[in-house]
Scaffold this motif. Structure first.
Motif, mmCIF file in Angstrom:
data_model
loop_
_atom_site.group_PDB
_atom_site.id
_atom_site.type_symbol
_atom_site.label_atom_id
_atom_site.label_comp_id
_atom_site.label_asym_id
_atom_site.label_seq_id
_atom_site.Cartn_x
_atom_site.Cartn_y
_atom_site.Cartn_z
ATOM 1 N N CYS A 6 0.868 -1.178 0.000
ATOM 2 C CA CYS A 6 0.000 0.000 0.000
ATOM 3 C C CYS A 6 0.907 1.231 0.000
ATOM 4 C CB CYS A 6 -0.918 0.014 1.220
ATOM 5 S SG CYS A 6 -1.910 1.544 1.300
ATOM 6 N N TYR A 8 0.150 4.221 0.521
ATOM 7 C CA TYR A 8 -0.251 5.210 1.531
ATOM 8 C C TYR A 8 0.196 4.775 2.930
ATOM 9 C CZ TYR A 8 -3.095 7.151 -2.191
ATOM 10 O OH TYR A 8 -3.514 7.702 -3.380
ATOM 11 N N CYS A 9 -0.029 3.501 3.258
ATOM 12 C CA CYS A 9 0.348 2.993 4.590
ATOM 13 C C CYS A 9 1.822 2.592 4.644
ATOM 14 C CB CYS A 9 -0.501 1.779 4.954
ATOM 15 S SG CYS A 9 -2.258 2.122 5.054
ATOM 16 N N GLU A 11 3.042 -0.306 3.788
ATOM 17 C CA GLU A 11 3.123 -1.667 4.314
ATOM 18 C C GLU A 11 2.867 -2.657 3.189
ATOM 19 O OE1 GLU A 11 1.448 -2.478 8.406
ATOM 20 O OE2 GLU A 11 0.221 -0.783 7.769
ATOM 21 N N HIS A 58 -7.249 -0.509 -0.304
ATOM 22 C CA HIS A 58 -6.782 -1.097 0.957
ATOM 23 C C HIS A 58 -7.973 -1.167 1.913
ATOM 24 C CE1 HIS A 58 -3.399 -1.245 4.181
ATOM 25 N NE2 HIS A 58 -4.200 -2.298 4.207
ATOM 26 N N GLY A 61 -7.403 -1.433 5.736
ATOM 27 C CA GLY A 61 -6.388 -0.507 6.235
ATOM 28 C C GLY A 61 -6.882 0.918 6.097
ATOM 29 N N CYS A 62 -6.190 1.685 5.269
ATOM 30 C CA CYS A 62 -6.517 3.109 5.110
ATOM 31 C C CYS A 62 -7.746 3.347 4.242
ATOM 32 C CB CYS A 62 -5.321 3.843 4.522
ATOM 33 S SG CYS A 62 -4.866 3.296 2.858
#
Length: 96
Positions: A6, A8-9, A11, A58, A61-62
């Motif tokens: 991802c 943005y994260c 990860e 995601h 997640g985000c």
């Protein structure tokens, strides 16, 4: 199992964390275009052998959408990048 990064994260997680959202870089047509143009926008997609640009979300997640280049032969994600960024060049693709 696919491992997806991802952007943005920052990860790298298993595919189960994400939701596939279709082909990337599809431009929505103007509402006044013909029915055939709308049909093509809604249903006609490329099916390449090799690197393919896809949208992913995601979901666990985000919750943000991003793009990925996945090799359809090896089923390996080559690169991910944020939505709105241009598609990065992939070595060996289209004569690169």
């Amino acid at each position: 199992m696919l491992l997806i990064h991802c952007p943005y994260c920052d990860e790298t997680l298993p595919e189960a964390e994400f939701t596939y959202a279709g082909e990337a870089h599809i431009v929505r047509p103007d509402p006044s275009v013909s029915d055939e143009t709308w049909r093509d926008f809604l249903y006609i997609r490329s099916n390449p052998k090799g690197p393919h640009a896809e949208r992913w979300r995601h979901a666990h997640g985000c919750a943000r959408y991003f793009n990925a280049i996945r090799d359809t032969v090896s089923d390996r994600v080559l690169v991910t990048y944020k939505a709105g960024e241009p598609r990065p060049a992939i070595a060996g693709e289209h004569g690169q």
